[in-house]
Design an enzyme around this catalytic site. Sequence first.
Site, PDB file in Angstrom:
ATOM      1  CG  HIS A  28     -38.780 -71.169  79.217  1.00 43.56           C
ATOM      2  ND1 HIS A  28     -39.152 -71.646  80.528  1.00 43.56           N
ATOM      3  CD2 HIS A  28     -38.666 -69.311  79.271  1.00 43.56           C
ATOM      4  CE1 HIS A  28     -40.450 -70.671  80.604  1.00 43.56           C
ATOM      5  NE2 HIS A  28     -39.763 -69.119  80.093  1.00 43.56           N
ATOM      6  CB  CYS A  29     -41.864 -70.144  74.090  1.00 39.86           C
ATOM      7  SG  CYS A  29     -41.992 -68.391  72.758  1.00 39.86           S
TER       8      CYS A  29
END
Lengths: 385, 173
Positions: free
Chosen positions: A168-169
Amino acid sequence: MSAVMITRKVTRKWEKLPGKNTFCCDGRVMMARQKGVFYLTLFLIVGTCSLFFAFECPYLAVHLSPAIPVFAVLLFVFVVAMLLRTSFSDPGVLPRALPEEANFIEMEIEAANGNVMAGQRPPPRIKNVQINNQIVKLKYCYTCKIFRPPRASHCSICDNCVDRFDHHCPWVGNCVGKRNYRYFYLFTLSLSLLTIYIFAFNIVHVVLRSVDSGFMNTLKETPGTVLEVLVCFFTLWSVVGLTGFHTYLISLNQTTNEDIKGSWSGKNRVQNPYSHKNFIKNCCEVLCGPTYPSVLDRRGVMLEDSTRPTPSDASAASTYKSTNPVSQTTKSSAPLIPNEHTPEEAKPSIGAGTQKSTSSPKEEKPPSPTSPNAVAPAVIKESAH
Amino acid sequence: MSSAPRTATERTKLPYCHESFHNLQELRHSASLANKVFIQRDYTDGTVCKFQTKFPSELDSRIERTLFEDTVKTLNNYYAEAEKIGGQSYLEGCLACLTVYLIFLCIETRYEKVLKKISRYIQEQNEKVYAPRGLLITDPIERGMRVIEISVYEDRGSSGSSSGSSTTSSSGR
């Protein structure tokens, strides 16, 4: 009667999707809830490039070549396009199981586990699958009520299972998964190039101008240069490093998630079953593979029973009404499906709950016959056939 | 009855509709949903989309094994065609990259084209093979490409319990 249908606003499926995503443009855009860092990324990129176009480009276009700003514009457009594509697209979210599917899986698990002694913890919900001569464990997701496909993982920030979950960025404001990994990679690659480009031409500009006007005057004339150099310097180390890391992962056909967990680190002779063992083939598969469709159907129209003015119409509503007894089952069985963190007190009620779940959707069926032994080996160990 | 056509009209707006649902409703007023069978994914070849061809026992008395296996094998072939990595997918990928993926606003990807073919195939199978036997296949895309859902319908006229083959715990075989 038909007037009721016309005046009611159409409800689209994205409005009812579980999970912690935010949707914009009537379901066309899908992002995570926290978007602050994404706005920062956008601001840094647009801000730095604006300074470059304002301060350096006029001088460089005249004194060196007009191709310099042109190429910078192209690169900038590409970077922003890739960023927006990564941020706004569905990363490959797997929809949660509908009640019937969840019950079906529950019953398979119950049958496979056989009789669990009261007070004993039931065995973990894992399916073993053989992929390219490797045993891969498929874990059960208690939130989505499915056995996760290989390489899928549940993102706790977005509360969704994502296929080929990478990470998850927060910079991008979204998960990076099967559907948007290549855009993410192209974003980091092009951003690296843009950062190096701006950094290099900043230096060139300062040098060239200093020859004419002197160093301090140059900085006074183009104050943006200092800011740009600072931003580029710090961005370089992080983004170039990230690009290098992802190039390494792509060449091995691994995800960040697998790398962090050490799934294919080589311990116990475990190897990556998805790798083609060929650097070029791996790159081609990840970057030039097919563009997977979204299975979420965010903009599909919700078909709700409440919109229909004739509730007694059995034929049209039969499928949807028939899910009602099942949804009641879900209410009774949902808290009883054991969670990894379920305290021991909740366990004894599971037996009672499953009795209810087996009987209510199958009103006219005989109760589940007790023949788990023949089933158990087949469900848990699915080998190649 | 009056809302049934409305249902079909609404469903035709969906990208993956099957009008056979509408036909099945009309044909089988007396039918009620008895059971649902889920054909799971077969991961032995990796993450490619492929469904298990083993015949579920609930459908034993409803449809011939060969027909069922043919349907699943054809679906598997379609998905393999969509996910094939070769010259065409490279060309599509490179061209799309060069146009900053804006080309997908104009043309359909190969996967989307194959999905439409699959949708038509399922519709045709439902009409010709499954609906006459009281079954209905749901397009896997509507279930997240995780399962092929086969709905088993029973005539409301049949009283009491349904056929003995519709037991659930043996579904794992």
